[in-house]
Design an enzyme around this catalytic site. Sequence first.
Site, short mmCIF file in Angstrom:
data_model
loop_
_atom_site.label_atom_id
_atom_site.label_comp_id
_atom_site.label_asym_id
_atom_site.label_seq_id
_atom_site.Cartn_x
_atom_site.Cartn_y
_atom_site.Cartn_z
N GLU A 164 -21.24 -22.54 11.28
CA GLU A 164 -20.85 -23.92 11.62
C GLU A 164 -20.31 -24.61 10.37
OE1 GLU A 164 -24.19 -25.87 13.44
OE2 GLU A 164 -24.13 -24.50 15.18
N GLY B 146 -23.26 -22.19 6.84
CA GLY B 146 -22.61 -20.90 6.67
C GLY B 146 -23.62 -19.84 6.26
N TRP C 134 -14.59 -20.87 11.41
CA TRP C 134 -14.30 -19.57 10.78
C TRP C 134 -14.56 -18.43 11.75
CZ3 TRP C 134 -11.43 -20.20 6.88
CH2 TRP C 134 -11.68 -21.17 5.91
N GLY D 182 -29.44 -9.38 13.62
CA GLY D 182 -29.45 -7.96 14.01
C GLY D 182 -28.05 -7.44 14.30
N ALA E 146 -22.45 -4.86 11.99
CA ALA E 146 -21.11 -5.18 11.48
C ALA E 146 -21.01 -4.95 9.97
CB ALA E 146 -20.77 -6.62 11.83
N GLY F 158 2.44 -3.23 -11.91
CA GLY F 158 3.21 -4.26 -12.60
C GLY F 158 3.73 -5.29 -11.60
N GLU G 71 -19.79 -12.23 6.76
CA GLU G 71 -20.92 -11.32 7.04
C GLU G 71 -21.94 -11.36 5.91
OE1 GLU G 71 -21.32 -9.44 9.69
OE2 GLU G 71 -19.34 -9.08 10.57
N THR H 121 -22.29 -13.57 2.01
CA THR H 121 -21.50 -13.53 0.77
C THR H 121 -22.10 -12.51 -0.21
OG1 THR H 121 -22.81 -15.20 -0.36
CG2 THR H 121 -20.99 -16.02 1.01
N ASP I 268 -23.22 -13.13 -3.06
CA ASP I 268 -24.47 -13.69 -3.61
C ASP I 268 -25.63 -13.50 -2.63
OD1 ASP I 268 -23.03 -14.72 -5.77
OD2 ASP I 268 -22.69 -16.65 -4.79
#
Length: 406
Positions: free
Chosen positions: A154, A158, A183, A259, A264, A361, A385, A387, A389
Amino acid sequence: MKAILTQSLPNDKKMRPDLFQAPDYYLLDELLSDEHKMVRDAAREWVKREVSPIIEDYAQKAEFPKQIINGLAEIGAFGPYIPEEYGGAGLDQISYGLIMQEIERGDSGVRSTASVQSSLVMYPIWKYGNEEQRMKYLPKLASGEFIGCFGLTEPDHGSNPGGMVTNFKDKGDHYLLNGAKMWISNAPFADIAVVWAKDETGRIHGLIVERGMEGFTTPETHNKWSLRASATGELIFDNVKVPKENLLPNKSGLGAPLGCLDSARYGIAWGAIGAAMDCYDTALRYAKERIQFDKPIAGTQLQQKKLAEMITEITKAQLLTWRLGVLRNEGKATSAQISMAKRNNVDMAINIAREARQILGGMGITGEYSIMRHMMNLESVITYEGTHDIHLLITGLDITGIPAFK
Ligand code: TGC
Ligand code: FAD
């Protein structure tokens, strides 16, 4: 280099021919069964034929290529491990992972569509739904007739989905759903959404919301620099009447959506290897062909260091993920083990994309090669899914027993 040649081609042919050769430094193919290799090779060929020639153009246009939906269904990407009686492919976890690896080798956004469909929509209906719900939705999702999306995140929740405010009230013959999700992959064109919302006691449940229900809208999110070939949007619920039979009856609480994320995240761990393999393979080929100071740049120590470290990291990730697949097949993999693999492999892939981009390059920033697209895509993959962190904190909790989220 003949870089200039493709500039005169029409947009849908601008990416170079797909010459991908998969690295297998530790002969990991020997760990795979004939079925694994068959499933993997079918997905690999399909990506070469149907995804590589068009994906750059769709990413540039910021559009999901809907014409590939049938092909995704045919290679078993929609519900690889869902039983065949519900239309799934009935494959094991290694085959599932290999399909995700091959699709993400083409593009993370395409893998996103497959991940969401399989693990975030089909999985909860299969595991938490009743038989009627399974028979109503799973075969259509497996064939691609229906596309689904998963609404957990939401605007204000998150990393901490347990704080969600989307809610439903029991109105006797139906539920009344209010709130908003953001998202959400596939939202702009999804036929159904598995939505997580709180009941009047604050307990989280999954509800199947169908396009066309009054008060349900799915505005598209524009201006993304990442996952441009995947459609992202919001889910808005304004007094949506949801039939009572659309509530998933067999599991509630935050553990229910989490779960689904396990499944995923596992697929993403494999998928990230695909993106990394594509960047490595492209950079290796380029470095052997690109002449500077009268010799291939692959013959310089600095570029060899980059390439040698890439193949080392890919090989480590392949081993980690194969082992995780074995544990999942045996029903022994923990959520924390999955977090470690998702975090490690996406970080590995994003670093490889950055290094590979440098090997090319200036050519590395163009759409003639896939690397910059992978690099930008992986900025989403390292965020969604859970972060980078959050997955570190999950490992931290697992090894110390002390949660450090709050
Ligand atoms: P916490 O108190 O730890 O847990 C609540 C309940 O959930 C259980 N649990 C799990 N169950 C199954 N699998 C897991 N991975 C689980 N992790 C936790 C836990 O045992 C507990 O059960 P019970 O019975 O005791 O109630 O919850 P917390 O509020 O402290 O949060 C923990 C945290 C931060 C790890 C969790 O909220 C989290 O993972 N946050 C990250 C959110 C996230 O990953 N969002 C993803 C949204 S979907 C998405 O991004 C799709 S992108 C798709 C694409 O395009 O590919
Ligand atoms: P926040 O939670 O606000 O985090 C911001 C930063 O703070 C991050 O760096 C985070 O690591 C850090 N942080 C947060 N909490 C802590 C803490 N306790 N300690 C230390 N650092 C912390 N969601 C869905 O439900 N369904 C979808 O289909 C879906 N698809 C997506 C597609 C795309 C392209 C993207 C970008 C996202 C998608 N998401 C989806 C949402 C995704 O899961 C969230 O973006 C993600 O969980 C992070 O939430 P947030 O963006 O609100 O960041």
